[in-house]
Design a protein around this motif. Structure first.
Motif, short mmCIF file in Angstrom:
data_model
loop_
_atom_site.label_atom_id
_atom_site.label_comp_id
_atom_site.label_asym_id
_atom_site.label_seq_id
_atom_site.Cartn_x
_atom_site.Cartn_y
_atom_site.Cartn_z
N VAL A 177 0.85 -1.20 0.00
CA VAL A 177 0.00 0.00 0.00
C VAL A 177 0.89 1.25 0.00
N GLN A 178 1.95 1.19 0.77
CA GLN A 178 2.85 2.34 0.86
C GLN A 178 3.48 2.66 -0.50
N GLU A 179 3.91 1.62 -1.16
CA GLU A 179 4.55 1.81 -2.46
C GLU A 179 3.55 2.39 -3.47
N LEU A 180 2.33 1.88 -3.40
CA LEU A 180 1.30 2.39 -4.30
C LEU A 180 1.02 3.86 -4.01
N ALA A 181 0.98 4.19 -2.72
CA ALA A 181 0.75 5.59 -2.33
C ALA A 181 1.88 6.46 -2.87
N ASN A 182 3.10 5.98 -2.77
CA ASN A 182 4.24 6.74 -3.29
C ASN A 182 4.11 6.96 -4.77
N ARG A 183 3.73 5.91 -5.48
CA ARG A 183 3.64 6.03 -6.94
C ARG A 183 2.50 6.95 -7.36
N MET A 184 1.46 7.00 -6.50
CA MET A 184 0.33 7.87 -6.82
C MET A 184 0.55 9.28 -6.29
N VAL A 237 -5.17 3.64 2.91
CA VAL A 237 -5.63 2.67 3.91
C VAL A 237 -7.10 2.92 4.22
N LYS A 238 -7.45 4.22 4.32
CA LYS A 238 -8.84 4.59 4.61
C LYS A 238 -9.76 4.08 3.50
N SER A 239 -9.36 4.32 2.28
CA SER A 239 -10.18 3.88 1.14
C SER A 239 -10.34 2.37 1.12
N LEU A 240 -9.24 1.69 1.41
CA LEU A 240 -9.30 0.22 1.44
C LEU A 240 -10.23 -0.25 2.53
N ALA A 300 -9.15 -4.42 5.57
CA ALA A 300 -8.34 -3.79 6.62
C ALA A 300 -6.89 -4.18 6.39
N VAL A 301 -6.15 -3.28 5.81
CA VAL A 301 -4.74 -3.56 5.54
C VAL A 301 -3.88 -2.44 6.09
N THR A 302 -2.64 -2.80 6.37
CA THR A 302 -1.70 -1.78 6.84
C THR A 302 -0.87 -1.30 5.64
N LEU A 303 -0.08 -0.28 5.90
CA LEU A 303 0.74 0.30 4.82
C LEU A 303 1.71 -0.70 4.23
N ASN A 304 2.20 -1.59 5.10
CA ASN A 304 3.24 -2.52 4.62
C ASN A 304 2.67 -3.79 4.00
#
Ligand SMILES: Nc1nc2c(ncn2[C@@H]2O[C@H](COP(=O)(O)OP(=O)(O)OP(=O)(O)O)[C@@H](O)[C@H]2O)c(=O)[nH]1
Length: 867
Positions: A297-304, A312-315, A321-325
């Motif tokens: 999720v973190q990597e996707l956030a970085n790319r976006m 995380v909120k959207s997910l 329920a997922v964490t950033l990692n």
């Protein structure tokens, strides 16, 4: 200083005081649609003027105060055309000062003041330009005055001195007189006009006009104050602006300067506007987001370029329920990317490799390159000797046991100056992979066949590799100097392998050579060059290099080293590259003569230093644009290798039970070698000597000295540790002694294989070989002694002997396995009875005998196992 400047009247208006008290407070602004804004406001009280303590500023300040009426009347006229509202706002401003909090009107007045200020800044700019013009006018005036003076002096010497000041004074008097008229007509331009007049005046009084104290003289008249004020304005533009703003606000507060807080607010507002603008553009930006099959999720956030928490909120809203990692799949990522208004670009992991190899070279970029020739053939047929003869060196004498155990790459320059690259492959059967590799990277194969030995297994294997690679072949029939040499026999024998040499009407070139006597070598070179010419071998040297690893090793001093054959492009020191699952930057390049070189072009074998690890022989080498790319590709390949290695075979009942019932003995071993190719050859040779009963299990194999971890690994499984051309390092040696590890050192692969083979065989139980020696039928059963039974037998076949092994069968089913305990014939003990005769026998450990049973007699021979 500033105070003293402020004290000067502006356009004949009241001066500003030196000290002021400041009152501050907060006011909430209400706007349409319920918007609110809290503003900090400060109200500055007007200072009481005319304090006796004021020295320099006091005098001029008092002067304009004495007659404020004309200036006050003139001054408000100036801002009015620009901002009509101020007169209305003057009322609240006048009433407000005593209060700590300002009214809304006051705030509006403030805002207006700011707006006005901006306008005034523009005016100041114009004024500055006009000041420059004024200065020019002053200069011109000065020059004119000078000329006049000189003219007067020349006209009359004595009276001229008295008359001289007269023309100077006239412009002074005229200029101020003209100024008020212009003020009334065009307020904005007034200061400029006044400036001009003042400048003219000042030139008469003293050459440096902007002096502060010069206006003391014209104070008596209101006019000179204007030029003085204008000069101030020239010095301090900001203050000039302030005065104009106050003009717009109120008569009483006309002397009020712009507060520090106001400046701060203005700056803050500007900053807010800047950031607000920035964030707006960012929000609007829609990106192409590259998403692999799995992404955190973190990597996707970085790319976006979005906040991870938002994702995380959207997910979470999507019910995940997922964490950033944590990782999400491509489909989920797509939902997120679209929700945030971006575009997804799906990629697969394998896409990393896309474009790693450069584009195909244009025909015009191609240049002729040296042919790459691989020498192949059966062991000891003279490959290395032939290459030595061609190079004029002696490699063969330096080889362990006189055999080649790894690929050697050399460049030979012929007498005519042509360059040929040779690869020497090992002839021993263990090096099949190396031969295959050699055939795959080469342009031409030279098949060396000893004229006295003919075609041997590895000769045939080499032919097959060559055929598989689709490479043209030249047959070099070697050792023709030997008395028992028969080249013609070799040619004929080659026919059976579908190799038809030219002499036999085919198209395969052949040469008779003697590596020992150095005969036929020129002819061989000629044929190689002819073949190369036919093939039109070309490559583009002006591009990123690509090549193949011929050999790789871990060198104690130099680290991981790979011998690479450059196929296209030019490899340079400093290039970033990927080799298989390893990456690196070329630290140094060493050619086949052991010299350091700066670059290596197509068809050049070269040693590369600067690798992250030892690659596999045969791996591709590719130069890439940067280290990040190299690392990315190497990491991907490493991951693929690990995945392949750790992939478990799917379990099913069948293989589960077969695994349980297996009785295969494992022979664990740890292998360390000097070069990667040798290790590979040892591993594959050991795997080949494995049988159904005993299997070699290679716990670890690698290149480099024997280390502590190798010893630890070997001791854990009580496995022998094999070192091929390597020794343990200082730490590993005592550890191996302490752990009582079986350390074996070899430098010839045959010895290694032979010893391991014997040892593996020794672990197996001796082989039992049964030989049937006779058969007898039980005719009757009778008691023998107290408990035992004896069988009355008729020997049908062969022989029956005391002590022989026997199997008693009843209706072809084995009843018991026994031994002939005693044998009697007519009450006499006998040692053996032959076929056709009857006898009585007591069987060991069994009395279950019945008439009609059959006795099968056999001998057992135990043989030591071999592999
Ligand atoms: N009489 C004679 N002996 C030769 C000739 N060429 C090679 N030999 C001998 O053959 C033996 C083997 O030669 P190598 O060059 O090591 O053979 P090889 O094919 O390279 O062997 P591997 O690399 O181990 O496969 C050596 O003792 C050479 O002296 C030749 O032309 N005439």
């Amino acid at each position: 200083m500033s105070d003293s400047k402020e004290d000067k009247p502006v356009l004949g208006r009241k001066p500003l005081g030196i000290k002021r008290t400041v009152e501050s407070g907060q006011v909430q602004q209400q706007f349409s649609h319920g918007r609110k804004n809290t503003v900090v406001v400060e109200v500055k009280r007007r200072r009481v003027l005319g304090k006796p303590g004021e020295s320099t500023g006091g005098a001029p300040a008092a002067t304009p105060q004495a007659d404020p009426a004309p200036t006050a009347a003139a001054a408000p006229a100036a801002p009015r055309p620009a901002a009509p509202p101020p007169p209305r706002q003057q009322q609240p401003v006048r009433t407000a000062p005593p209060q700590s909090l300002m009214s809304r009107q006051e705030l509006q007045a403030k805002l207006l003041r700011e707006a006005e200020e901006a306008r005034m800044n523009a005016q100041e700019e114009a004024r500055r330009r006009e000041d420059a013009a004024r200065l020019a006018a002053i200069e011109a005036e000065k020059r004119r005055a000078e000329e006049n003076r000189q003219a007067a002096e020349t006209a009359a010497s004595a009276p001229a001195v008295e008359e001289a000041p007269a023309p100077e004074l006239t412009p002074v008097a005229e200029a101020p007189a003209a100024a008020p008229q212009e003020v009334a007509a065009q307020p904005v331009e007034t200061p400029v006009e006044a400036d001009a007049g003042a400048a003219a005046a000042s030139t008469t009084a003293a050459p440096p006009p902007p002096r502060r104290f010069t206006p003391v003289t014209p104070v008596k008249r209101p006019e000179p104050t204007k030029p003085e004020r204008a000069k101030k304005g020239e010095d301090n533009r900001r203050q000039a602006g302030k005065l104009t703003v106050t003009k717009a606000l109120a008569d009483d507060d006309s002397a009020r300067a712009r507060s520090l807080a106001a400046l701060k607010r203005a700056r803050e507002k500007e900053r807010r506007a800047h950031y607000a603008g920035g964030s707006k553009t960012r929000e609007k930006q829609s990106r192409d987001v590259i998403v692999p099959e799995v992404i955190t999720v973190q990597e996707l956030a970085n790319r976006m370029a979005e906040k991870g928490a938002d994702l995380v909120k959207s997910l979470f809203k999507m019910g995940q329920a997922v964490t950033l990692n944590q990782s999400i799949d491509q489909d989920t990522a797509e939902l997120l990317v679209e929700e945030f208004g971006h575009r997804i670009q799906r990629v697969s992991d394998a896409d990393i490799e896309i474009g790693i190899e450069g584009e195909a070279d244009a025909v015009e970029t191609l240049k002729t390159r040296a042919p790459v020739v691989t020498i192949m053939g059966h062991v000891d047929h003279g490959k290395t000797s032939l290459l030595d003869a061609l190079r004029g060196t002696s490699v063969v004498s330096g080889e362990s046991g006189g055999i080649t155990q790894h690929i050697g790459a050399y460049q030979v320059t012929t007498k005519k100056g042509d360059v040929i690259t040779f690869l020497d492959t090992p002839g021993h059967e263990a090096f099949s992979e190396m031969r295959a590799r050699g055939a795959n990277v080469t342009d031409i194969v030279i098949l060396v066949v000893a004229a006295d030995d003919g075609l041997m297994p590895q000769t045939i294997e080499a032919i097959n590799h060559t055929k598989a690679a689709g490479v043209p072949m030249i047959v070099a029939i070697n050792k023709v100097d030997k008395p028992d040499a028969n080249p013609q026999k070799v040619r004929e024998r080659l026919l059976s392998e579908e190799i038809v040499v030219e002499d036999m009407g085919g198209d395969v070139q052949d040469v008779e050579v003697s590596a020992l006597k150095k005969t036929g070598l020129d002819e061989l070179i000629e044929k190689i060059l002819l073949q190369a010419e036919l093939m039109e071998l070309t490559a583009n040297p002006d591009r990123a290099a690509e090549g193949n690893v011929i050999e790789a090793q871990l060198d104690r001093g130099r680290g991981a080293v790979a011998t690479v054959l450059v196929r296209k492009g030019t490899l340079k020191v400093g290039d970033t590259f990927v080799i298989g699952a390893e990456s690196g930057k070329v630290r140094a390049l060493i050619n086949d003569k052991g010299q350091q070189v700066k670059s290596a072009g197509p068809s050049t074998p070269v040693e590369i230093l600067g690798l992250s690890g030892v690659p596999m022989a045969g791996d591709q080498m590719t130069v890439v644009e940067n280290e990040a790319r190299a690392r990315e590709v190497a990491a991907y390949r490493q991951e693929q290798i690990t995945r392949k290695r750790t992939a478990s075979v799917p379990t099913n009942f069948e293989n589960m039970f077969s695994a349980l019932s297996t009785k295969v003995i494992e022979y664990p071993v740890v292998i360390r070698g000097d070069v990667q190719g040798s290790v590979e050859a040892i591993v594959s040779a050991l795997n080949r000597i494995s049988t159904d009963e005993i299997k070699v299990r290679i716990l670890s194999s690698g290149v480099g000295a024997i280390t502590e971890s190798d010893v630890t690994l070997a001791s854990a499984s009580r496995a022998p540790l094999i070192g091929f051309n390597v020794r343990p390092n200082a730490k590993a040696r005592p550890l191996a002694i302490r752990e009582k590890i079986s350390l074996r050192y070899y430098d010839v692969i045959y010895d290694l294989l032979e010893e391991v083979r014997n040892e593996m065989a020794g672990q197996l139980a001796p082989e039992r070989i049964e030989t049937i020696v006779g058969r007898a039928e039980v005719l009757q059963v009778f008691p023998a002694g107290k408990k035992d039974k004896a069988a009355g037998l008729l020997v049908m076949e062969g022989i029956i002997r005391k002590g022989l092994n026997a199997r008693l069968t009843r209706d072809d089913v084995i009843v018991s396995k026994t031994v002939i305990h005693s044998l009697r014939r007519f009450k006499d003990d006998v040692s053996e009875v032959r076929a056709g005769m009857e006898c009585g026998a007591v069987l060991q450990d069994t009395n279950d005998i019945k008439a009609g049973d059959t006795l099968e007699l056999f001998e057992v021979e135990e043989r030591v196992r071999t592999l």
